[in-house]
Write a protein that holds these residues in place. Structure first.
Motif, PDB file in Angstrom:
ATOM      1  N   LEU A 160       0.827  -1.209   0.000  1.00 45.65           N
ATOM      2  CA  LEU A 160       0.000   0.000   0.000  1.00 45.65           C
ATOM      3  C   LEU A 160       0.862   1.260   0.000  1.00 45.65           C
ATOM      4  CD1 LEU A 160      -2.803  -1.039   2.536  1.00 45.65           C
ATOM      5  CD2 LEU A 160      -2.955  -0.943   0.039  1.00 45.65           C
ATOM      6  N   ALA A 161       1.943   1.222   0.782  1.00 42.85           N
ATOM      7  CA  ALA A 161       2.835   2.379   0.817  1.00 42.85           C
ATOM      8  C   ALA A 161       3.477   2.607  -0.551  1.00 42.85           C
ATOM      9  CB  ALA A 161       3.912   2.178   1.875  1.00 42.85           C
ATOM     10  N   GLN A 162       3.818   1.517  -1.241  1.00 34.93           N
ATOM     11  CA  GLN A 162       4.395   1.658  -2.587  1.00 34.93           C
ATOM     12  C   GLN A 162       3.385   2.257  -3.562  1.00 34.93           C
ATOM     13  OE1 GLN A 162       7.404   1.164  -3.657  1.00 34.93           O
ATOM     14  NE2 GLN A 162       8.434  -0.064  -2.124  1.00 34.93           N
ATOM     15  N   ARG A 163       2.119   1.885  -3.423  1.00 28.38           N
ATOM     16  CA  ARG A 163       1.110   2.448  -4.305  1.00 28.38           C
ATOM     17  C   ARG A 163       0.879   3.930  -4.033  1.00 28.38           C
ATOM     18  NH1 ARG A 163      -2.334  -1.083  -6.956  1.00 28.38           N
ATOM     19  NH2 ARG A 163      -3.084   0.879  -7.894  1.00 28.38           N
ATOM     20  N   LEU A 164       0.913   4.289  -2.745  1.00 27.30           N
ATOM     21  CA  LEU A 164       0.697   5.693  -2.391  1.00 27.30           C
ATOM     22  C   LEU A 164       1.860   6.577  -2.834  1.00 27.30           C
ATOM     23  CD1 LEU A 164      -0.837   5.319   1.195  1.00 27.30           C
ATOM     24  CD2 LEU A 164      -2.039   5.907  -0.925  1.00 27.30           C
ATOM     25  N   THR A 165       3.044   6.014  -2.866  1.00 28.25           N
ATOM     26  CA  THR A 165       4.234   6.802  -3.252  1.00 28.25           C
ATOM     27  C   THR A 165       4.587   6.618  -4.725  1.00 28.25           C
ATOM     28  OG1 THR A 165       5.684   4.979  -2.547  1.00 28.25           O
ATOM     29  CG2 THR A 165       5.181   6.694  -0.907  1.00 28.25           C
ATOM     30  N   LYS A 166       3.669   6.070  -5.487  1.00 32.54           N
ATOM     31  CA  LYS A 166       3.963   5.834  -6.899  1.00 32.54           C
ATOM     32  C   LYS A 166       4.190   7.137  -7.648  1.00 32.54           C
ATOM     33  CE  LYS A 166       2.329   3.186 -10.876  1.00 32.54           C
ATOM     34  NZ  LYS A 166       1.248   2.309 -11.418  1.00 32.54           N
ATOM     35  N   ARG A 167       3.527   8.219  -7.177  1.00 34.23           N
ATOM     36  CA  ARG A 167       3.705   9.501  -7.855  1.00 34.23           C
ATOM     37  C   ARG A 167       5.120  10.049  -7.691  1.00 34.23           C
ATOM     38  NH1 ARG A 167       0.776  10.637  -3.196  1.00 34.23           N
ATOM     39  NH2 ARG A 167       1.765  12.156  -1.789  1.00 34.23           N
ATOM     40  N   TRP A 168       5.872   9.515  -6.698  1.00 33.78           N
ATOM     41  CA  TRP A 168       7.271   9.947  -6.561  1.00 33.78           C
ATOM     42  C   TRP A 168       8.091   9.566  -7.795  1.00 33.78           C
ATOM     43  CZ3 TRP A 168       8.931   8.353  -0.883  1.00 33.78           C
ATOM     44  CH2 TRP A 168       8.114   9.043   0.027  1.00 33.78           C
ATOM     45  N   PHE A 211      11.772   3.366   1.563  1.00 35.11           N
ATOM     46  CA  PHE A 211      10.592   3.753   2.338  1.00 35.11           C
ATOM     47  C   PHE A 211       9.698   2.537   2.591  1.00 35.11           C
ATOM     48  CE2 PHE A 211       6.167   5.317   2.483  1.00 35.11           C
ATOM     49  CZ  PHE A 211       6.254   6.127   3.613  1.00 35.11           C
ATOM     50  N   GLY A 212       9.518   1.708   1.557  1.00 31.94           N
ATOM     51  CA  GLY A 212       8.719   0.497   1.743  1.00 31.94           C
ATOM     52  C   GLY A 212       9.343  -0.459   2.746  1.00 31.94           C
ATOM     53  N   LEU A 213      10.669  -0.608   2.717  1.00 32.06           N
ATOM     54  CA  LEU A 213      11.340  -1.489   3.679  1.00 32.06           C
ATOM     55  C   LEU A 213      11.201  -0.967   5.107  1.00 32.06           C
ATOM     56  CD1 LEU A 213      14.603  -2.407   1.724  1.00 32.06           C
ATOM     57  CD2 LEU A 213      12.708  -3.926   2.297  1.00 32.06           C
ATOM     58  N   ILE A 214      11.271   0.359   5.271  1.00 29.63           N
ATOM     59  CA  ILE A 214      11.109   0.928   6.609  1.00 29.63           C
ATOM     60  C   ILE A 214       9.684   0.675   7.117  1.00 29.63           C
ATOM     61  CG2 ILE A 214      11.075   3.089   7.909  1.00 29.63           C
ATOM     62  CD1 ILE A 214      13.314   4.083   6.108  1.00 29.63           C
ATOM     63  N   ILE A 215       8.687   0.890   6.246  1.00 30.98           N
ATOM     64  CA  ILE A 215       7.297   0.609   6.631  1.00 30.98           C
ATOM     65  C   ILE A 215       7.133  -0.865   6.976  1.00 30.98           C
ATOM     66  CG2 ILE A 215       4.929   0.560   5.777  1.00 30.98           C
ATOM     67  CD1 ILE A 215       5.915   3.341   6.464  1.00 30.98           C
ATOM     68  N   PHE A 216       7.735  -1.734   6.156  1.00 34.39           N
ATOM     69  CA  PHE A 216       7.679  -3.177   6.411  1.00 34.39           C
ATOM     70  C   PHE A 216       8.290  -3.521   7.770  1.00 34.39           C
ATOM     71  CE2 PHE A 216      10.102  -7.165   6.176  1.00 34.39           C
ATOM     72  CZ  PHE A 216       9.073  -8.078   5.993  1.00 34.39           C
ATOM     73  N   TYR A 217       9.441  -2.917   8.080  1.00 35.48           N
ATOM     74  CA  TYR A 217      10.139  -3.215   9.329  1.00 35.48           C
ATOM     75  C   TYR A 217       9.295  -2.816  10.540  1.00 35.48           C
ATOM     76  CZ  TYR A 217      13.494  -2.693  13.142  1.00 35.48           C
ATOM     77  OH  TYR A 217      14.125  -2.755  14.356  1.00 35.48           O
ATOM     78  N   PHE A 218       8.801  -1.597  10.540  1.00 34.72           N
ATOM     79  CA  PHE A 218       8.027  -1.135  11.696  1.00 34.72           C
ATOM     80  C   PHE A 218       6.699  -1.879  11.816  1.00 34.72           C
ATOM     81  CE2 PHE A 218      10.854   2.577  11.386  1.00 34.72           C
ATOM     82  CZ  PHE A 218      11.219   2.685  12.721  1.00 34.72           C
ATOM     83  N   THR A 219       6.107  -2.269  10.695  1.00 37.69           N
ATOM     84  CA  THR A 219       4.839  -2.997  10.742  1.00 37.69           C
ATOM     85  C   THR A 219       5.017  -4.363  11.381  1.00 37.69           C
ATOM     86  OG1 THR A 219       4.048  -1.838   8.776  1.00 37.69           O
ATOM     87  CG2 THR A 219       2.930  -3.877   9.371  1.00 37.69           C
ATOM     88  N   ILE A 220       6.004  -5.143  10.885  1.00 40.90           N
ATOM     89  CA  ILE A 220       6.182  -6.484  11.449  1.00 40.90           C
ATOM     90  C   ILE A 220       6.673  -6.400  12.890  1.00 40.90           C
ATOM     91  CG2 ILE A 220       6.614  -7.497   9.185  1.00 40.90           C
ATOM     92  CD1 ILE A 220       9.579  -7.522   9.867  1.00 40.90           C
ATOM     93  N   ARG A 221       7.360  -5.303  13.229  1.00 38.34           N
ATOM     94  CA  ARG A 221       7.808  -5.155  14.614  1.00 38.34           C
ATOM     95  C   ARG A 221       6.610  -4.951  15.548  1.00 38.34           C
ATOM     96  NH1 ARG A 221      12.584  -1.087  16.787  1.00 38.34           N
ATOM     97  NH2 ARG A 221      12.478  -1.725  18.991  1.00 38.34           N
TER      98      ARG A 221
END
Length: 763
Positions: free
Chosen positions: A160-168, A196-206
Motif C-alpha cells: 500500500l505504501a508503494q502504491r501511495l508513493t507511486k507519484r514519486w 521507504f517500503g522497507l522501513i514501513i515493512f520493518y516497523f509494521t512487522i515489529r
C-alpha cells in the motif's frame, strides 16, 4: 595505577634488600619468638583495603622481614601460576608468538574436521532442544504461523505504501536521450521508494510481532527476519540502484546485461548466505549449544568466503569491465587496477578467512559474532569500486577545460588526476575509520592515548594523509591558475616561431606561479614530514637545529648562490622580465624561456640557449613590454617625388588599419617619416608603425608586400647600386672594341669589390 604499582614494587624491592642485609638479625628474632608466631602472622597478613600509599607504608612498617619475604614469594608464585594457565609466559619472543598464531590457525579447521561426523547429530540436538523449549512441534508451527501472519501484514502495508508513493517515481526517460541527471533522478526516486517500503515493512512487522509473539519467541523470530529477509532485500535495493540489471540505459557502471544480472543475483545470494551464517550461530548459542560442539559456524563462514571467490572468478571479465569504467582518460595505473581487481577480491576473501580462523583459534569470537569480519571484508572489496565511482564523479564534476589546444588539454587532465587523488585519500580514510569502528576501535580515543607504536603509526599515517591532501589542493589551485594564464595569452606568431626575437611575453602570474608552486609544495612537504616524524615520538628539535646550522653553513659557503637567489627575488618583484619576452642582458639577447630561483635561460633567435645567474645581471633591456616601434627604410632613385612616396605610405597604413586581420595589432598606423638621407644609390625614405609585441613581424611582412605592389603600380622602381666608369679622352664609347669593354668591366668590378671590402671593415 601504573605509577602507584611501580612505587609499591620499588618499596618491596628495598625491603627485600634490607632483609638480605640483615639476615642474621632476622634469625635471632625468629629464635626469640620461638618460630611459631612468625609463620602464623605471615599467613594471616592480607593487603589492606583500600590499597592506598599510606596504607602500604603502615603495613610495611608493622611487618617483619620474614613476612615481607613470604608475601613477595606468594605474589611471584601467583604470577607464575597465571602465566602457566594462559600459556603466554612473560618475555615471549616473536617466534613464540608466530608459533602461537600458527597453532591457532591450524587447530581451528582441524578441530572442525574432527567434529564433522557429529555435526548433523549435534545440530539435530540443538534443533530438538529448541523444539522442546517452544512446546514441541505444535508450538514451533504456531510461532512460525504467527510469524507468517506478521510478515503478510508487513508485506501488505508495504504494498500500500508503494502504491501511495507511486507519484514519486517519474516516467522512465527515453534510453537514447536520457542525461546523467535524469538517470540518477529516476534511479534515486526508485531507490527511495524501496527504502521507504522497507522501513514501513520493518516497523509494521515489529509492531505486529510484539502483539502476536511473546519475548521468548521474539528472540528467535527477530534475528530470522533481520538476517534472512531484511538484509537481502536491502542489498537487492542497493544492487538495483547501482547495477540496474533490467534497465541498461540507466546503468551507472560500465557493465553489459549478462554480467549485471549475474552480479545482482549472486550479491543478493551472498548477503543471504552471510545473514544465514550469523543467524545459525546465534541460534545455536541461544539454544545453549557452544560453538565448539557443532562447529557449524566455521563451515558456514568458510562457505561465505568460497562463494565470494566463486563470484570473483566466474565474473572476472565483468569485474575488469566494471573497474575500467567509461572514462577515456584512463591511466596505466587504472588499467592495472582493473585487471587485478578480481584477484584482489579473491585475496581479500582468503586473507579474511585466515584472520577469522586465527581469531577463532585464539578464542576471540566476541566481535566475530557481531559480523565485524563481514563489515571489514565488505569495505575492503568495495574500496576499489569506490575509486571507480570517484573517477566517474570527477568526470562530470570537474570544471570545464580552459582554452583550447594541447596545453589546455594537458592542464585539464592534470586537474582531473588531482581531483581523483584527493578523492582516493578521502575514501581510504573513511574506509579505515569504518573498519576500525566495526572492531570497536575509536580512532580518536586510540590516538589520544598515544600508547605504543601502533597508535603513533596511525597518527603518523593520518598526518601524512592530511599533508598529501593539502599538497594536492595547493597544487590543483596553482595549476589551474597557471593553465588559465598560459592559455589566455596570445599564441606565438609564425615569425617568432621560426626564429625572430621580440615576441610578446606571458603574464606576470604565468612567470611567478611556477616558482610559487615549487616553493609552496616544498614547504608543505618539509612541514608535514617534520610533523609526521614528531608523531612517532622522535624529537624534531635537533632536526630543526641541524637544519638551521646547515642553512648558516650554506649561507657562508655559498654566498654567490645566496646573491643569485636574492637578486632573482628582486628582479621578479620589479617585474623586469617575464617568460616569453625578448630581452637583452648585458649584451646577451634572447627570449626568456625558463626561470628558476637562481638563474634564467635565454634562447637566442638562432637557437642558442644562454643560462645567466641573477647575481651577474646588471641591466635588463626588455624589447617586448607594452608596445614596439618598428622603422622601415626604402631606397628609391634620385628622380622620385618624395611626396608621392609619402602618400603611398599613408594609403597603405589606412588600408591595413581597416583590415580585420591587423586592426587589433596596431597601436599607431604605418606612416611616412619623410626623407632620411641621400646615399650613393638614391633617396632613403623611412616609415614607421607602433604595434603590440609579437605582431610586428607579420605586419612588417605585409607592409613590404604592399609597398612593392604600390611602387610597381605607380611606376616607382627601387634604387639599384651602379658603378659608372669615366675614361678621359673617350668621346665615342660606341666605338669600343670587345677587348676594351672587357678591360673596363674588369676594372669596374675591382672597384666595386674594394668598396664592399671597405664597408665590411667599417662594420
Amino acid at each position: 595505577m601504573g605509577l602507584f604499582s611501580r612505587v609499591c614494587a620499588a618499596l618491596i624491592a628495598l625491603i627485600v634488600f634490607h632483609t638480605m642485609a640483615t639476615g642474621a638479625q632476622s634469625q635471632a628474632l625468629a629464635a626469640i619468638n620461638g618460630g611459631s608466631g612468625s609463620s602464623e602472622e605471615t599467613t594471616s597478613t592480607d593487603l589492606p583495603e583500600p590499597l592506598s600509599q599510606d596504607a602500604v607504608r603502615e603495613m610495611v612498617a608493622r611487618m617483619s622481614d620474614d613476612q615481607v619475604r613470604d608475601m613477595l614469594l606468594d605474589r611471584l608464585d601467583a604470577v607464575a601460576a597465571a602465566e602457566s594457565q594462559t600459556g603466554t609466559p612473560a618475555g615471549t619472543g616473536v617466534f613464540s608468538q608466530l608459533n602461537t598464531l600458527w597453532v591457532a590457525f591450524y587447530s581451528n579447521p582441524l578441530d572442525a574436521i574432527v567434529k564433522l561426523p557429529t555435526l548433523v547429530q549435534k545440530q539435530g540436538e540443538a534443533i530438538g532442544g529448541f523444539v522442546r523449549e517452544f512446546g514441541g512441534a505444535s508450538g514451533v508451527f504456531k510461532m512460525l504461523g504467527l510469524t507468517a501472519i506478521a510478515l503478510a501484514v508487513g508485506f501488505g502495508v508495504e504494498f500500500l505504501a508503494q502504491r501511495l508513493t507511486k507519484r514519486w517515481q517519474r516516467s522512465l526517460p527515453p534510453s537514447d536521450s536520457a542525461t546523467l541527471r535524469e538517470s540518477l533522478s529516476f534511479l534515486f526516486r526508485r531507490f527511495m521508494r524501496e527504502i521507504f517500503g522497507l522501513i514501513i515493512f520493518y516497523f509494521t512487522i515489529r509492531m505486529v510481532g510484539r502483539a502476536l509473539l511473546d519475548t521468548q519467541q521474539l528472540i528467535f523470530v527477530a534475528p530470522m527476519v533481520t538476517y534472512l529477509i531484511w538484509w537481502p532485500r536491502l542489498g537487492a535495493a542497493v544492487s538495483r540502484f547501482v547495477l540496474a540489471p533490467k534497465k541498461p540505459s540507466l546503468r551507472l557502471v560500465s557493465l553489459d546485461d549478462h554480467w549485471a544480472a549475474f552480479l545482482h543475483k549472486n550479491l543478493v545470494g551472498l548477503i543471504l548466505l552471510s545473514g544465514f551464517t550469523i543467524f545459525a550461530v546465534g541460534f545455536n548459542m541461544n539454544a545453549g549449544h557452544s560453538l565448539a560442539e557443532t562447529r557449524i559456524g566455521f563451515w558456514l563462514d568458510s562457505a561465505v568466503y568460497l562463494y565470494i571467490i566463486f563470484i570473483a572468478w566466474s565474473a572476472r571479465d565483468g569485474l575488469v569491465e566494471l573497474m575500467r569504467g567509461s572514462d577515456p582518460d584512463r591511466t596505466e595505473y587504472d588499467e592495472l587496477v582493473a585487471r587485478c581487481y578480481p584477484y584482489y577480491v579473491i585475496a581479500v576473501a582468503a586473507g579474511m578467512w585466515v584472520l577469522v580462523t586465527i581469531l577463532a583459534g585464539l578464542g576471540n569470537v566476541e566481535l566475530l559474532l557481531k559480523g565485524a569480519h563481514y563489515t571489514t571484508m565488505f569495505w575492503l572489496i568495495i574500496a576499489p569500486t569506490l575509486d571507480m565511482l570517484v573517477r566517474g564523479l570527477v568526470r562530470h564534476l570537474v570544471p570545464p577545460m580552459i582554452g583550447q589546444g594541447p596545453l589546455a588539454e594537458k592542464a585539464y587532465r592534470s586537474t582531473k588526476r588531482s581531483y581523483i587523488r584527493i578523492g582516493r585519500v578521502l575514501i581510504a580514510g573513511i574506509v579505515l575509520v569504518l573498519i576500525a569502528n566495526s572492531w570497536d576501535m575509536n580512532i580518536a580515543d586510540f590516538t589520544s592515548q598515544r600508547q605504543g607504536f601502533g597508535s603513533r603509526l596511525i597518527e603518523f599515517l593520518m598526518t601524512l594523509a592530511v599533508g598529501y591532501i593539502v599538497f594536492e589542493v595547493v597544487s590543483l589551485w596553482i595549476n589551474r591558475k597557471l593553465a588559465k594564464e598560459q592559455t589566455s595569452s596570445d599564441p606565438v606568431s609564425e615569425d617568432v616561431a621560426v626564429g625572430e626575437g621580440g615576441g610578446a611575453g606571458g603574464s606576470r602570474l604565468a612567470t611567478v606561479l611556477p616558482l610559487l608552486r615549487l616553493s609552496a609544495l616544498t614547504g608543505i612537504v618539509i612541514i608535514f614530514t617534520l610533523l609526521a616524524v614528531g608523531t612517532l615520538g622522535i624529537d624534531i628539535t635537533p632536526l630543526l637545529a641541524g637544519a638551521g646550522i646547515l642553512g648558516l653553513a650554506i649561507g657562508f659557503g655559498a654566498q654567490k648562490l645566496v646573491t643569485d637567489i636574492v637578486s632573482g627575488v628582486f628582479f621578479l618583484i620589479d617585474d623586469a622580465f617575464r617568460v616569453g619576452e625578448y630581452v637583452d642582458v648585458g649584451g646577451t639577447m634572447g627570449t626568456v624561456e625558463k626561470i628558476s630561483i637562481r638563474s634564467m635561460q635565454l634562447r637566442h633567435h638562432r637557437g642558442n640557449v644562454h643560462t645567466i645567474p641573477y647575481g651577474s645581471v646588471e641591466k635588463v633591456t626588455n624589447f617586448s613590454r607594452d608596445w614596439v616601434i618598428m622603422k622601415l627604410m626604402f631606397t628609391v632613385p634620385f628622380d622620385t617625388d618624395p611626396n608621392k612616396v609619402k602618400k603611398i605610405f599613408k594609403k597603405i597604413g589606412a588600408e591595413m588599419l581597416a583590415d580585420p586581420l591587423f586592426e587589433n595589432d596596431f597601436l599607431e598606423p604605418f606612416k611616412s617619416q619623410g626623407v632620411l638621407q641621400f646615399d650613393d644609390v638614391g633617396i632613403v625614405m623611412r616609415g614607421k608603425f607602433m604595434a603590440k609585441p609579437g605582431t610586428q613581424f607579420t605586419i612588417r611582412k605585409e607592409i613590404y608586400n604592399r609597398v612593392r605592389k604600390e611602387f610597381a603600380d605607380n611606376g616607382i622602381e627601387f634604387a639599384r647600386r651602379e658603378v659608372r666608369v669615366a675614361i678621359p679622352g673617350l668621346d665615342h664609347d660606341d666605338e669600343l672594341t670587345d677587348v676594351e669593354k672587357q678591360a673596363i668591366a674588369a676594372g669596374a668590378g675591382g672597384a666595386v669589390q674594394a668598396q664592399v671590402e671597405q664597408q665590411s671593415e667599417k662594420k
